[in-house]
Design a protein around this motif. Structure first.
Motif, short mmCIF file in Angstrom:
data_model
loop_
_atom_site.label_atom_id
_atom_site.label_comp_id
_atom_site.label_asym_id
_atom_site.label_seq_id
_atom_site.Cartn_x
_atom_site.Cartn_y
_atom_site.Cartn_z
N ASP A 220 0.84 -1.21 0.00
CA ASP A 220 0.00 0.00 0.00
C ASP A 220 0.87 1.25 0.00
N GLY A 221 1.93 1.19 0.79
CA GLY A 221 2.83 2.34 0.88
C GLY A 221 3.44 2.68 -0.47
N ILE A 222 3.88 1.65 -1.17
CA ILE A 222 4.53 1.89 -2.47
C ILE A 222 3.51 2.38 -3.49
N VAL A 223 2.38 1.67 -3.58
CA VAL A 223 1.39 2.03 -4.61
C VAL A 223 0.79 3.40 -4.32
N ALA A 224 0.57 3.69 -3.03
CA ALA A 224 -0.04 4.98 -2.68
C ALA A 224 0.93 6.14 -2.90
N SER A 225 2.23 5.87 -2.82
CA SER A 225 3.18 6.98 -2.83
C SER A 225 3.88 7.17 -4.17
N SER A 226 3.75 6.20 -5.09
CA SER A 226 4.58 6.31 -6.29
C SER A 226 3.97 5.53 -7.47
N VAL A 227 4.12 6.09 -8.68
CA VAL A 227 3.73 5.31 -9.87
C VAL A 227 4.99 4.85 -10.60
N ARG A 228 6.12 5.02 -9.94
CA ARG A 228 7.37 4.67 -10.61
C ARG A 228 7.48 3.19 -11.00
N PRO A 229 6.94 2.26 -10.19
CA PRO A 229 7.01 0.86 -10.63
C PRO A 229 6.40 0.65 -12.00
N LEU A 230 5.37 1.43 -12.35
CA LEU A 230 4.76 1.28 -13.68
C LEU A 230 5.74 1.74 -14.75
N ALA A 231 6.44 2.82 -14.46
CA ALA A 231 7.42 3.32 -15.42
C ALA A 231 8.57 2.32 -15.55
N LEU A 232 8.91 1.66 -14.42
CA LEU A 232 10.00 0.69 -14.46
C LEU A 232 9.68 -0.43 -15.45
N ALA A 233 8.38 -0.76 -15.58
CA ALA A 233 7.98 -1.81 -16.52
C ALA A 233 8.39 -1.43 -17.94
N SER A 234 8.22 -0.16 -18.32
CA SER A 234 8.61 0.23 -19.68
C SER A 234 10.13 0.16 -19.83
N TRP A 235 10.86 0.52 -18.80
CA TRP A 235 12.32 0.44 -18.88
C TRP A 235 12.77 -1.01 -19.03
N ALA A 236 12.09 -1.89 -18.27
CA ALA A 236 12.43 -3.32 -18.38
C ALA A 236 12.15 -3.79 -19.81
N GLY A 237 11.06 -3.31 -20.40
CA GLY A 237 10.72 -3.66 -21.78
C GLY A 237 11.83 -3.24 -22.72
N LEU A 238 12.32 -2.02 -22.55
CA LEU A 238 13.40 -1.51 -23.41
C LEU A 238 14.66 -2.35 -23.27
N LEU A 239 14.99 -2.67 -22.04
CA LEU A 239 16.18 -3.46 -21.76
C LEU A 239 16.11 -4.81 -22.47
N PHE A 240 14.95 -5.46 -22.34
CA PHE A 240 14.81 -6.78 -22.95
C PHE A 240 14.74 -6.68 -24.47
N ALA A 241 14.21 -5.57 -24.98
CA ALA A 241 14.20 -5.38 -26.44
C ALA A 241 15.64 -5.31 -26.94
N ALA A 242 16.49 -4.61 -26.20
CA ALA A 242 17.90 -4.50 -26.60
C ALA A 242 18.55 -5.88 -26.58
N GLY A 243 18.25 -6.65 -25.53
CA GLY A 243 18.80 -8.01 -25.40
C GLY A 243 18.36 -8.88 -26.56
N SER A 244 17.09 -8.80 -26.91
CA SER A 244 16.60 -9.70 -27.96
C SER A 244 17.15 -9.27 -29.32
N LEU A 245 17.43 -8.00 -29.50
CA LEU A 245 18.04 -7.53 -30.75
C LEU A 245 19.44 -8.14 -30.90
N ALA A 246 20.20 -8.12 -29.81
CA ALA A 246 21.54 -8.70 -29.84
C ALA A 246 21.45 -10.19 -30.18
#
Ligand code: UDP
Ligand code: MG
Length: 327
Positions: A220-246
């Motif tokens: 509750d503390g994390i979800v109530a105080s921040s939406v950053r975990p959602l943004a982290l999901a897009s960063w993880a997506g980018l990271l894995f896209a780079a990996g799969s390109l390689a």
């Protein structure tokens, strides 16, 4: 009508019959020494033991006591929220009922507030009363939370704090259901000052925060105080896209120039399981936000007060209630 109290002591209690009387005695001693008008607001959070009876017994002899009786167990944060509605003091001391938060800290807190603070939060210098696993988990959590939020939420600080009326009025305007009160207070801003203390063990009784509840509070503390975990999901997506390109380049290279594609069961399984679990993890994060949104949109009242008692008698739900934080 008598003038409003200088300090409200807010004590949420869930099955605290082992400590209520001793807590009252210590709070009363501190309160009497202030030489100002005060009130003691007890919230009974659906206790199944003698807690309510003891509160009512105390309130029979002490008119400074208000008892807010909830319809069932709502959890610590909602019990606090319910109690806050009924605090009519200029300053509100939020504390646990098990004497892990020493009321004797109040004069020091009042002094800091006299010097201009709107919130004086009690920060744990040490907490010998809690086990190693809990101390470690809390310490990791507060630092992780700090990385996720833009509003600084002080580390090693629970809900034990003195807040001013204007901060309380802001908290009461927040209609959120999954409440993380210490984060909400930090978010309000104004001048917030720490005061250091050593956290004792429980005076008596058992903790009402088993691991499962602590985890829920942390989420509750994390979800109530921040939406950053959602943004982290897009960063993880980018990271894995780079990996799969390689990986793609490597596979094409092998096919074109080495003459054969690499044998692939192990690598294929690895990619499938890693990608599958990452996707589920990200879906889970989204689910945490979505579930809370669903509950918020449903817009049920966030807590239900059964009755309010003064001097052992029911006085009605509107008795000295401040604002409609409870939608
Ligand atoms: N509490 C509550 N409702 C709950 C759980 C806890 O009102 O569902 C109260 C409890 O009575 C105590 C405070 O919240 O006054 C903190 O709980 P506890 O001391 O058990 O937590 P811990 O200090 O072990 O983290
Ligand atoms: Mg405790």
């Amino acid at each position: 009508m008598a003038s409003s109290p200088h300090v409200s002591f807010l004590l949420p209690c869930y099955n605290e019959s082992a400590v209520v009387c001793e807590t009252y005695r210590r709070v009363k001693a501190v309160a009497d020494a202030l030489g100002r008008i005060y009130e003691i607001v007890f919230v009974n959070d659906g206790s199944t033991d003698e807690t309510l009876g003891q509160m009512l017994g105390l309130s029979l002899v002490d008119p400074a006591i208000k008892v807010i009786d909830l319809s069932r167990n709502h959890g610590h944060q909602l019990a606090l929220s319910a109690g806050l509605q009924y605090c009519s003091g200029e300053r509100i001391l939020i504390m646990d009922a098990d004497l892990q938060d020493p009321p004797e800290l109040l004069p020091g807190m009042l002094e800091l507030m006299d010097q201009g603070a709107d919130v004086v939060y009690a920060q744990r210098r040490s907490r010998p009363g809690d086990g190693l696993a809990k101390r470690l988990a809390c310490s990791v959590f507060y630092r992780f939370l700090g990385m996720l939020t833009d509003v600084p939420i002080p580390v090693d600080t629970g809900d034990f704090r003195l807040i001013s009326r204007r901060v309380l009025d802001i908290i009461l305007q927040m209609p959120e259901r999954h409440r993380f009160i210490r984060g909400m207070v930090s978010w309000a801003g104004f001048r917030q000052t720490p005061i250091m203390y050593d956290r004792d063990g429980r005076f008596a009784g058992k903790t009402k925060y088993p691991f499962r509840r602590l985890m829920r509070l942390a989420l509750d503390g994390i979800v109530a105080s921040s939406v950053r975990p959602l943004a982290l999901a897009s960063w993880a997506g980018l990271l894995f896209a780079a990996g799969s390109l390689a990986l793609l380049v490597y596979i094409l290279w092998s096919w074109l120039f080495v003459g054969k594609t690499p044998q692939g069961w192990a690598s294929l399984m690895m990619v499938v399981t890693v990608m599958g679990s990452i996707q589920l993890f990200v879906l889970g994060i989204i689910g945490q936000y979505l579930g809370r949104m669903h509950e918020q949109v449903r817009a049920r009242p966030i807590f239900i007060v059964r009755d309010v008692f003064v001097q052992g008698r029911p006085v009605g739900l509107e008795y000295e209630k401040k604002q409609a934080g409870n939608r």
